[in-house]
Enzyme design. Structure first.
Site, PDB file in Angstrom:
ATOM      1  N   HIS A  61      48.933 -37.368  79.358  1.00 54.16           N
ATOM      2  CA  HIS A  61      47.739 -37.870  80.046  1.00 54.16           C
ATOM      3  C   HIS A  61      46.600 -38.155  79.063  1.00 54.16           C
ATOM      4  O   HIS A  61      45.560 -38.684  79.465  1.00 54.16           O
ATOM      5  CB  HIS A  61      47.307 -36.921  81.177  1.00 54.16           C
ATOM      6  CG  HIS A  61      46.581 -35.688  80.730  1.00 54.16           C
ATOM      7  ND1 HIS A  61      47.202 -34.481  80.532  1.00 54.16           N
ATOM      8  CD2 HIS A  61      45.279 -35.485  80.443  1.00 54.16           C
ATOM      9  CE1 HIS A  61      46.300 -33.582  80.154  1.00 54.16           C
ATOM     10  NE2 HIS A  61      45.121 -34.161  80.087  1.00 54.16           N
ATOM     11  N   ASP A 102      54.317 -33.985  81.239  1.00 55.52           N
ATOM     12  CA  ASP A 102      53.050 -34.370  80.607  1.00 55.52           C
ATOM     13  C   ASP A 102      53.115 -34.090  79.098  1.00 55.52           C
ATOM     14  O   ASP A 102      52.494 -33.154  78.600  1.00 55.52           O
ATOM     15  CB  ASP A 102      51.924 -33.578  81.289  1.00 55.52           C
ATOM     16  CG  ASP A 102      50.547 -34.042  80.852  1.00 55.52           C
ATOM     17  OD1 ASP A 102      50.456 -35.089  80.201  1.00 55.52           O
ATOM     18  OD2 ASP A 102      49.569 -33.337  81.171  1.00 55.52           O
ATOM     19  N   GLY A 191      39.005 -31.440  77.564  1.00 52.30           N
ATOM     20  CA  GLY A 191      38.781 -31.713  76.141  1.00 52.30           C
ATOM     21  C   GLY A 191      39.736 -30.936  75.263  1.00 52.30           C
ATOM     22  O   GLY A 191      39.912 -31.237  74.107  1.00 52.30           O
ATOM     23  N   SER A 193      42.831 -30.626  76.401  1.00 51.54           N
ATOM     24  CA  SER A 193      44.097 -31.206  76.828  1.00 51.54           C
ATOM     25  C   SER A 193      44.914 -31.629  75.618  1.00 51.54           C
ATOM     26  O   SER A 193      44.364 -32.147  74.651  1.00 51.54           O
ATOM     27  CB  SER A 193      43.840 -32.466  77.666  1.00 51.54           C
ATOM     28  OG  SER A 193      43.474 -32.117  78.962  1.00 51.54           O
ATOM     29  N   GLY A 194      46.214 -31.429  75.701  1.00 56.92           N
ATOM     30  CA  GLY A 194      47.091 -31.857  74.617  1.00 56.92           C
ATOM     31  C   GLY A 194      47.235 -30.832  73.519  1.00 56.92           C
ATOM     32  O   GLY A 194      48.149 -30.920  72.709  1.00 56.92           O
TER      33      GLY A 194
END
Ligand code: NAG
Ligand code: NAG
Length: 467
Positions: A61, A102, A191, A193-194
């Site tokens: 995402h 994801d 922020g 994320s990942g």
């Protein structure tokens, strides 16, 4: 049933507000040397982890960034430890859908130099058990007021049992893993994320989503379970750039449309002259630094009177290039080439390219897996494959209709890093642009992949007409 699922998803999407770390602590500088900051227009927006010197894992995402920064502690400071990369290819999981699968891998434009501040981290061997203490880190907001930190933050989290997590997230899949810090108002937020969930020194998860209120103590944070994607990751990591192997030296100036893109005198990509002032190449060859286009060359090192050198006044990557699909770019030269025996324009292949077509590709890239650069133009015969066969061989790496695949006549023949952007020539016309190949150059299990020029004829015509 479908409606219930839809409602549930709507609820989840509105409840899931991305991720940022709240209630954490500042990391000791460079103590998490695998951390990557994904940035676009100079701003950090997602995290990632360096899993190989040239690959970062992140969440699907997260949009593909303009650049990836490694070796950072402070985002603002001009730290000597920082290394900045472009993304040459993004591999989003083919079954990514809303919150499912994801995960995404980003191939960097070169290998990172490993230093104390920049290190790879292995993919965790298995699934961490319930209650295991792990760590997550990021540069996301540190409170619900959207205050951003400048320095890397981290937080200890504990793995939550799947059943318990399902009471809060009823749609929870096996390929997700839940964790929570102890204490109220701690966890990740938008922020981060990942970023990685690190357990026992390996990446066990990728930050995916959390509750609406950051660090709400009743809502576990949810990560993509990396061990569920082990096969896919291995396959993607085995996918690599392109250079010609098992080819032969081309007869001097027998491919007068060939262009060499050079940065500081070194060839980094190929191209083909399609109008006296336009070269077609791959979008992943776009370079932020200055470079020149050399036409009329056979040997890159010899000073040949046939050579003509140009700078690029406009580089026009396809507007839908996303680090993966639509890997094509046009370069407008600072003047028109003088057409000669050694410098000629090539026609674009129009119409269908039949399976089993006999074509040729050429370039000055490496001549073997030992990464020796060729100085004289190399070429290799290529037979095109059917779309179905190519998809079958590549498995989980998505192959679209706008790509065409080819293999050499013998095993270990094909292209490799450094020939990127060069043309696939069929029936004396440019039918493809070298896009990507397997990690082992010329391996028939991973056929070479070209951008299919006929899918972009309208776009090319329009760009040439308006420039
Ligand atoms: C185009 O750029 C090349 C390389 O930078 C330079 O040598 C050449 O003189 C330029 N040509 C024109 C017509 O400006
Ligand atoms: C590198 O590979 C090429 C082509 O396979 C081979 O001819 C050459 O001898 C190799 N060089 C070294 C140093 O191994």
């Amino acid at each position: 049933m479908a409606i219930t699922l839809l409602l549930l998803l709507c609820f989840v999407i509105s409840a899931a507000d991305g991720s940022r770390i709240v209630g954490g602590r500042e990391s000791a500088p460079h103590s998490r040397p695998y951390m990557a900051s994904l940035q676009s227009r100079g701003s950090h927006f997602c995290g990632g982890a360096l899993v190989r010197a040239d690959f970062v894992v992140t969440a699907a995402h997260c949009p593909t960034p303009d650049r990836v920064v490694l070796g950072a502690h402070s985002l603002r400071d001009n730290e000597q430890t920082k290394q900045v990369f472009r993304v040459v290819r993004a591999f989003r999981h083919p079954d990514y859908n809303m919150l499912l699968n994801d995960i995404k891998l980003l191939k960097l434009d070169r290998s990172a130099q490993l230093t104390p501040a920049v290190q790879t981290i292995p993919i965790g061997p298995g699934t961490p058990i319930t209650g295991r203490q792990c760590l997550t880190a990021g540069w996301g907001y540190i409170d619900n007021n959207r205050k951003s930190p400048d320095k890397l933050q981290e937080i200890d989290v504990f793995i939550i049992n799947q059943r318990t997590c399902q009471t809060r997230w009823p749609f929870l899949a096996q390929s997700m893993i839940c964790a929570m810090p102890t204490g109220a108002f701690r966890g990740f937020c938008n922020g981060d994320s990942g970023g990685p969930l690190v357990c026992d020194g390996g990446v066990a998860g990728v930050v995916s989503f959390s509750g609406r209120i950051c660090g709400d103590s009743t809502t576990p944070d949810v990560y993509t379970r990396v061990s569920s994607f082990r096969d896919w990751i291995t396959r993607v990591l085995n996918t690599d750039g392109s250079r010609i192997v098992g080819g032969r030296e081309a007869a001097p100036h027998s491919r007068p449309y060939m262009a060499s893109l050079q940065s500081r005198g070194r060839n980094f990509c190929g191209g083909a002259l399609v109008r006296a002032d336009f070269v077609v190449t791959a979008a992943h060859c776009d370079s932020s630094g200055p470079y020149t286009v050399v036409l009329g060359a056979h040997s890159l090192s010899a000073s040949e009177p046939t050579k003509q050198e140009f700078s690029v006044i406009r580089s026009i990557p396809h507007p839908a290039y996303d680090g993966d699909m639509n890997d094509i770019m046009l370069l407008k030269l600072n003047g028109s080439a003088q057409l000669s025996e050694a410098v000629q324009v090539i026609a674009l292949k129009s119409g269908r390219l039949r399976t089993g077509s006999q074509c040729v590709t050429a370039g000055w890239g490496d001549v073997g897996d030992n990464r020796t650069l060729a100085t004289k133009l190399q070429e290799v015969g290529v037979t095109t494959l059917s779309q179905q066969e190519c998809r079958k061989r590549w498995g989980q790496v998505p192959i679209s209709r706008t790509m065409v695949c080819g293999v050499g006549a013998h095993t270990l023949q094909g292209f490799c890093s450094g020939d990127s952007g060069g043309p696939l020539v069929c029936d004396r016309a440019a039918a493809g642009v070298v896009s990507f190949s397997g990690r082992r150059c010329g391996d028939p299990k991973t056929p070479d992949v070209y951008t299919r020029i006929s899918s972009f004829t309208d776009w090319i015509t329009e760009v040439l007409r308006s420039n």
